[in-house]
Design a protein around this motif. Structure first.
Motif, PDB file in Angstrom:
ATOM      1  N   LEU A  11       0.835  -1.207   0.000  1.00 34.67           N
ATOM      2  CA  LEU A  11       0.000   0.000   0.000  1.00 34.67           C
ATOM      3  C   LEU A  11       0.868   1.255   0.000  1.00 34.67           C
ATOM      4  CD1 LEU A  11      -2.858   1.113   0.117  1.00 34.67           C
ATOM      5  CD2 LEU A  11      -2.713   1.024   2.605  1.00 34.67           C
ATOM      6  N   THR A  12       1.933   1.247   0.771  1.00 36.64           N
ATOM      7  CA  THR A  12       2.847   2.386   0.805  1.00 36.64           C
ATOM      8  C   THR A  12       3.502   2.604  -0.556  1.00 36.64           C
ATOM      9  OG1 THR A  12       3.300   1.996   3.135  1.00 36.64           O
ATOM     10  CG2 THR A  12       4.887   3.346   1.941  1.00 36.64           C
ATOM     11  N   ALA A  13       3.938   1.525  -1.197  1.00 31.62           N
ATOM     12  CA  ALA A  13       4.569   1.635  -2.511  1.00 31.62           C
ATOM     13  C   ALA A  13       3.587   2.190  -3.543  1.00 31.62           C
ATOM     14  CB  ALA A  13       5.086   0.270  -2.959  1.00 31.62           C
ATOM     15  N   LEU A  14       2.346   1.741  -3.502  1.00 27.34           N
ATOM     16  CA  LEU A  14       1.340   2.258  -4.425  1.00 27.34           C
ATOM     17  C   LEU A  14       1.050   3.738  -4.187  1.00 27.34           C
ATOM     18  CD1 LEU A  14      -1.288  -0.596  -4.738  1.00 27.34           C
ATOM     19  CD2 LEU A  14       0.017   0.460  -6.572  1.00 27.34           C
ATOM     20  N   VAL A  15       0.898   4.110  -2.933  1.00 29.33           N
ATOM     21  CA  VAL A  15       0.588   5.512  -2.616  1.00 29.33           C
ATOM     22  C   VAL A  15       1.736   6.430  -3.021  1.00 29.33           C
ATOM     23  CG1 VAL A  15       0.221   7.115  -0.694  1.00 29.33           C
ATOM     24  CG2 VAL A  15      -1.080   4.994  -0.812  1.00 29.33           C
ATOM     25  N   VAL A  16       2.957   6.051  -2.691  1.00 27.37           N
ATOM     26  CA  VAL A  16       4.109   6.895  -3.024  1.00 27.37           C
ATOM     27  C   VAL A  16       4.294   6.980  -4.535  1.00 27.37           C
ATOM     28  CG1 VAL A  16       6.614   7.101  -2.829  1.00 27.37           C
ATOM     29  CG2 VAL A  16       5.256   6.550  -0.820  1.00 27.37           C
ATOM     30  N   GLY A  17       4.184   5.858  -5.238  1.00 25.39           N
ATOM     31  CA  GLY A  17       4.318   5.869  -6.696  1.00 25.39           C
ATOM     32  C   GLY A  17       3.237   6.703  -7.365  1.00 25.39           C
ATOM     33  N   THR A  18       2.013   6.579  -6.895  1.00 22.67           N
ATOM     34  CA  THR A  18       0.902   7.365  -7.459  1.00 22.67           C
ATOM     35  C   THR A  18       1.075   8.843  -7.164  1.00 22.67           C
ATOM     36  OG1 THR A  18      -0.561   5.467  -7.185  1.00 22.67           O
ATOM     37  CG2 THR A  18      -1.601   7.614  -7.474  1.00 22.67           C
ATOM     38  N   TRP A  19       1.422   9.173  -5.935  1.00 21.03           N
ATOM     39  CA  TRP A  19       1.607  10.581  -5.567  1.00 21.03           C
ATOM     40  C   TRP A  19       2.719  11.216  -6.389  1.00 21.03           C
ATOM     41  CZ3 TRP A  19       5.868  13.027  -3.435  1.00 21.03           C
ATOM     42  CH2 TRP A  19       5.666  14.353  -3.076  1.00 21.03           C
ATOM     43  N   LEU A  20       3.835  10.525  -6.518  1.00 20.42           N
ATOM     44  CA  LEU A  20       4.956  11.069  -7.280  1.00 20.42           C
ATOM     45  C   LEU A  20       4.574  11.269  -8.742  1.00 20.42           C
ATOM     46  CD1 LEU A  20       7.870  11.966  -6.960  1.00 20.42           C
ATOM     47  CD2 LEU A  20       8.568   9.663  -7.603  1.00 20.42           C
ATOM     48  N   ALA A  21       3.863  10.319  -9.317  1.00 27.24           N
ATOM     49  CA  ALA A  21       3.436  10.458 -10.712  1.00 27.24           C
ATOM     50  C   ALA A  21       2.486  11.635 -10.894  1.00 27.24           C
ATOM     51  CB  ALA A  21       2.786   9.168 -11.192  1.00 27.24           C
ATOM     52  N   LEU A  22       1.561  11.821  -9.967  1.00 29.80           N
ATOM     53  CA  LEU A  22       0.639  12.959 -10.064  1.00 29.80           C
ATOM     54  C   LEU A  22       1.381  14.291  -9.993  1.00 29.80           C
ATOM     55  CD1 LEU A  22      -2.360  11.755  -7.881  1.00 29.80           C
ATOM     56  CD2 LEU A  22      -2.405  12.308 -10.317  1.00 29.80           C
ATOM     57  N   VAL A  23       2.317  14.388  -9.071  1.00 34.29           N
ATOM     58  CA  VAL A  23       3.101  15.615  -8.951  1.00 34.29           C
ATOM     59  C   VAL A  23       3.887  15.865 -10.239  1.00 34.29           C
ATOM     60  CG1 VAL A  23       5.060  16.654  -7.739  1.00 34.29           C
ATOM     61  CG2 VAL A  23       3.237  15.564  -6.439  1.00 34.29           C
ATOM     62  N   GLU A  24       4.502  14.837 -10.772  1.00 40.42           N
ATOM     63  CA  GLU A  24       5.282  14.983 -12.000  1.00 40.42           C
ATOM     64  C   GLU A  24       4.410  15.414 -13.171  1.00 40.42           C
ATOM     65  OE1 GLU A  24       6.981  11.136 -12.479  1.00 40.42           O
ATOM     66  OE2 GLU A  24       8.273  11.350 -10.734  1.00 40.42           O
ATOM     67  N   VAL A  25       3.238  14.813 -13.307  1.00 34.59           N
ATOM     68  CA  VAL A  25       2.344  15.157 -14.422  1.00 34.59           C
ATOM     69  C   VAL A  25       1.916  16.615 -14.327  1.00 34.59           C
ATOM     70  CG1 VAL A  25       0.008  14.769 -15.299  1.00 34.59           C
ATOM     71  CG2 VAL A  25       1.542  12.843 -14.949  1.00 34.59           C
ATOM     72  N   PHE A  26       1.625  17.078 -13.135  1.00 34.17           N
ATOM     73  CA  PHE A  26       1.181  18.468 -13.010  1.00 34.17           C
ATOM     74  C   PHE A  26       2.343  19.462 -13.043  1.00 34.17           C
ATOM     75  CE2 PHE A  26      -2.712  16.405 -11.414  1.00 34.17           C
ATOM     76  CZ  PHE A  26      -3.575  16.942 -12.358  1.00 34.17           C
ATOM     77  N   TRP A  27       3.575  18.975 -12.924  1.00 37.16           N
ATOM     78  CA  TRP A  27       4.748  19.843 -13.118  1.00 37.16           C
ATOM     79  C   TRP A  27       5.146  19.954 -14.587  1.00 37.16           C
ATOM     80  CZ3 TRP A  27       8.557  17.848  -8.816  1.00 37.16           C
ATOM     81  CH2 TRP A  27       8.268  18.497  -7.619  1.00 37.16           C
ATOM     82  N   LEU A  28       4.565  19.144 -15.453  1.00 36.57           N
ATOM     83  CA  LEU A  28       4.977  19.143 -16.860  1.00 36.57           C
ATOM     84  C   LEU A  28       4.928  20.524 -17.512  1.00 36.57           C
ATOM     85  CD1 LEU A  28       3.575  15.751 -18.128  1.00 36.57           C
ATOM     86  CD2 LEU A  28       5.957  16.494 -18.148  1.00 36.57           C
ATOM     87  N   PRO A  29       3.882  21.302 -17.344  1.00 40.18           N
ATOM     88  CA  PRO A  29       3.878  22.616 -17.996  1.00 40.18           C
ATOM     89  C   PRO A  29       4.581  23.722 -17.192  1.00 40.18           C
ATOM     90  CG  PRO A  29       1.751  22.200 -17.004  1.00 40.18           C
ATOM     91  CD  PRO A  29       2.578  20.973 -16.785  1.00 40.18           C
ATOM     92  N   LEU A  30       5.416  23.360 -16.217  1.00 30.40           N
ATOM     93  CA  LEU A  30       6.073  24.338 -15.352  1.00 30.40           C
ATOM     94  C   LEU A  30       6.955  25.284 -16.168  1.00 30.40           C
ATOM     95  CD1 LEU A  30       6.729  25.294 -12.438  1.00 30.40           C
ATOM     96  CD2 LEU A  30       8.644  23.693 -12.507  1.00 30.40           C
ATOM     97  N   ARG A  31       6.732  26.561 -15.963  1.00 35.75           N
ATOM     98  CA  ARG A  31       7.534  27.590 -16.633  1.00 35.75           C
ATOM     99  C   ARG A  31       8.050  28.571 -15.589  1.00 35.75           C
ATOM    100  NH1 ARG A  31       6.803  27.657 -22.214  1.00 35.75           N
ATOM    101  NH2 ARG A  31       5.071  26.356 -22.903  1.00 35.75           N
ATOM    102  N   VAL A  32       9.297  28.952 -15.765  1.00 40.06           N
ATOM    103  CA  VAL A  32       9.908  29.956 -14.904  1.00 40.06           C
ATOM    104  C   VAL A  32      10.354  31.095 -15.807  1.00 40.06           C
ATOM    105  CG1 VAL A  32      11.798  30.463 -13.312  1.00 40.06           C
ATOM    106  CG2 VAL A  32      10.654  28.237 -13.211  1.00 40.06           C
ATOM    107  N   GLY A  33       9.745  32.255 -15.625  1.00 42.94           N
ATOM    108  CA  GLY A  33      10.072  33.402 -16.467  1.00 42.94           C
ATOM    109  C   GLY A  33       9.739  33.158 -17.925  1.00 42.94           C
ATOM    110  N   GLY A  34       8.697  32.378 -18.191  1.00 42.44           N
ATOM    111  CA  GLY A  34       8.293  32.088 -19.560  1.00 42.44           C
ATOM    112  C   GLY A  34       9.070  30.962 -20.217  1.00 42.44           C
ATOM    113  N   VAL A  35      10.047  30.404 -19.510  1.00 43.54           N
ATOM    114  CA  VAL A  35      10.868  29.327 -20.065  1.00 43.54           C
ATOM    115  C   VAL A  35      10.393  27.998 -19.479  1.00 43.54           C
ATOM    116  CG1 VAL A  35      13.199  28.396 -20.254  1.00 43.54           C
ATOM    117  CG2 VAL A  35      12.842  30.867 -20.295  1.00 43.54           C
ATOM    118  N   LEU A  36      10.131  27.031 -20.358  1.00 48.17           N
ATOM    119  CA  LEU A  36       9.688  25.717 -19.935  1.00 48.17           C
ATOM    120  C   LEU A  36      10.820  24.998 -19.207  1.00 48.17           C
ATOM    121  CD1 LEU A  36       7.245  23.800 -20.164  1.00 48.17           C
ATOM    122  CD2 LEU A  36       8.283  22.911 -22.245  1.00 48.17           C
TER     123      LEU A  36
END
Length: 146
Positions: A11-36
């Protein structure tokens, strides 16, 4: 007791893997100063390399060790599917599309490498106070050098 412990690690492995994947997916369009900034690609590689090995070390089960990579893949593929409302998390155009493709390809490659290493390697017992012991002393044990 061993089954309950293995289930908690799964259960811990599933939760950590899922949480990390969600964070990574939502960081995909991250831009700093207009730069991807492709920080998701780096985190995907590091996470997919470390999580299965860590899950094997702590649980002692190869099945549990595979779960973070499977959870990562399910979340990453789920982010590519358009929802009924029309929402799409991972788009495929321009520089963002290149980062998304790199995220998928390199992330899957890192997960496959790590899972292969976990499945092919020797089985390691789980780390717990019951089976922890001091390392064997060096030398021949006779007291004299040979």
């Amino acid at each position: 007791m061993r089954q309950a412990e293995r289930l908690s690690w799964a259960l811990t492995a599933l939760v950590v893997g899922t949480w990390l994947a969600l964070v990574e997916v939502f960081w995909l369009p991250l831009r700093v100063g207009g730069v991807l900034v492709p920080v998701s690609v780096v985190v995907a590689v590091v996470g997919n390399l470390l999580l299965p090995a860590g899950a094997l070390r702590w649980s002692g089960s190869r099945l549990v060790a595979v779960l973070p990579a499977v959870a990562w893949l399910v979340v990453a593929l789920g982010a590519m599917v358009r929802r009924p409302e029309g929402d799409l998390v991972m788009t495929g155009g321009g520089a963002t599309g290149v980062v998304n493709l790199a995220f998928l390809m390199i992330g899957v490659l890192a997960a496959a490498f790590s899972v292969g290493r976990v499945l092919a390697g020797p089985r390691r017992p789980a780390v717990s106070p019951q089976n922890a012991r001091a390392p064997d002393p060096a030398g021949s044990g006779t007291g004299g050098a040979r």
